[in-house]
Design a protein around this motif. Sequence first.
Motif, PDB file in Angstrom:
ATOM      1  N   ASP A  55       0.824  -1.208   0.000  1.00 43.33           N
ATOM      2  CA  ASP A  55       0.000   0.000   0.000  1.00 43.33           C
ATOM      3  C   ASP A  55       0.856   1.255   0.000  1.00 43.33           C
ATOM      4  O   ASP A  55       1.781   1.400   0.809  1.00 43.33           O
ATOM      5  N   HIS A  60      -3.314   5.171   0.437  1.00 44.86           N
ATOM      6  CA  HIS A  60      -4.021   4.378   1.441  1.00 44.86           C
ATOM      7  C   HIS A  60      -4.030   5.052   2.809  1.00 44.86           C
ATOM      8  O   HIS A  60      -4.471   4.458   3.785  1.00 44.86           O
ATOM      9  N   ARG A  81     -10.752   7.796   2.217  1.00 44.56           N
ATOM     10  CA  ARG A  81     -11.675   7.047   3.079  1.00 44.56           C
ATOM     11  C   ARG A  81     -12.206   5.831   2.331  1.00 44.56           C
ATOM     12  O   ARG A  81     -12.241   4.719   2.854  1.00 44.56           O
ATOM     13  N   ARG A  84      -9.481   3.116   2.018  1.00 37.47           N
ATOM     14  CA  ARG A  84      -9.307   2.357   3.265  1.00 37.47           C
ATOM     15  C   ARG A  84     -10.480   1.408   3.500  1.00 37.47           C
ATOM     16  O   ARG A  84     -10.302   0.274   3.940  1.00 37.47           O
ATOM     17  N   ASP A  87     -10.027  -1.514   1.183  1.00 39.04           N
ATOM     18  CA  ASP A  87      -8.980  -2.397   1.696  1.00 39.04           C
ATOM     19  C   ASP A  87      -9.523  -3.292   2.813  1.00 39.04           C
ATOM     20  O   ASP A  87      -9.262  -4.496   2.826  1.00 39.04           O
TER      21      ASP A  87
END
Length: 134
Positions: A55, A60, A81, A84, A87
């Motif tokens: 990342d 990220h 946002r 993340r 992820d």
Amino acid sequence: MRSNKSRDTKPELALRKAVHALGLRYRVAVRLPLPGRRRTADLVFPRLRIAVFLDGCFWHGCPEHHSVAKTNSAYWSEKLRANRERDADTDRRLEEAGWSVIRVWEHEDPVEAAHRVATAVRTARASQVAGRSR
């Protein structure tokens, strides 16, 4: 943003070189088996079901190195946002499917990260061998 490389970045090449130097063989930029989702891991050990993501600190939102954008900050805040959140969703879905997920920040030492990957690979191999001997 089109000029941003999605693979073969300097940090990714350094990680791949360090993992390879430890004698591990892997696949690069593999699309993961997540129904209805397009997700690609940077390094994959398919038989062991291990996915490694490298990342970027900016993309990220690294807690150590990320800085807030001064221009168009609302857009970038929402973008990071969502990254993340994606992820976390990817990690959860892979783990539910029996995969191990390793996340590496681009600022991490590639040799140390490679040792984390090697430990996960050794553990997965030992688990496979133990499962066969039963």
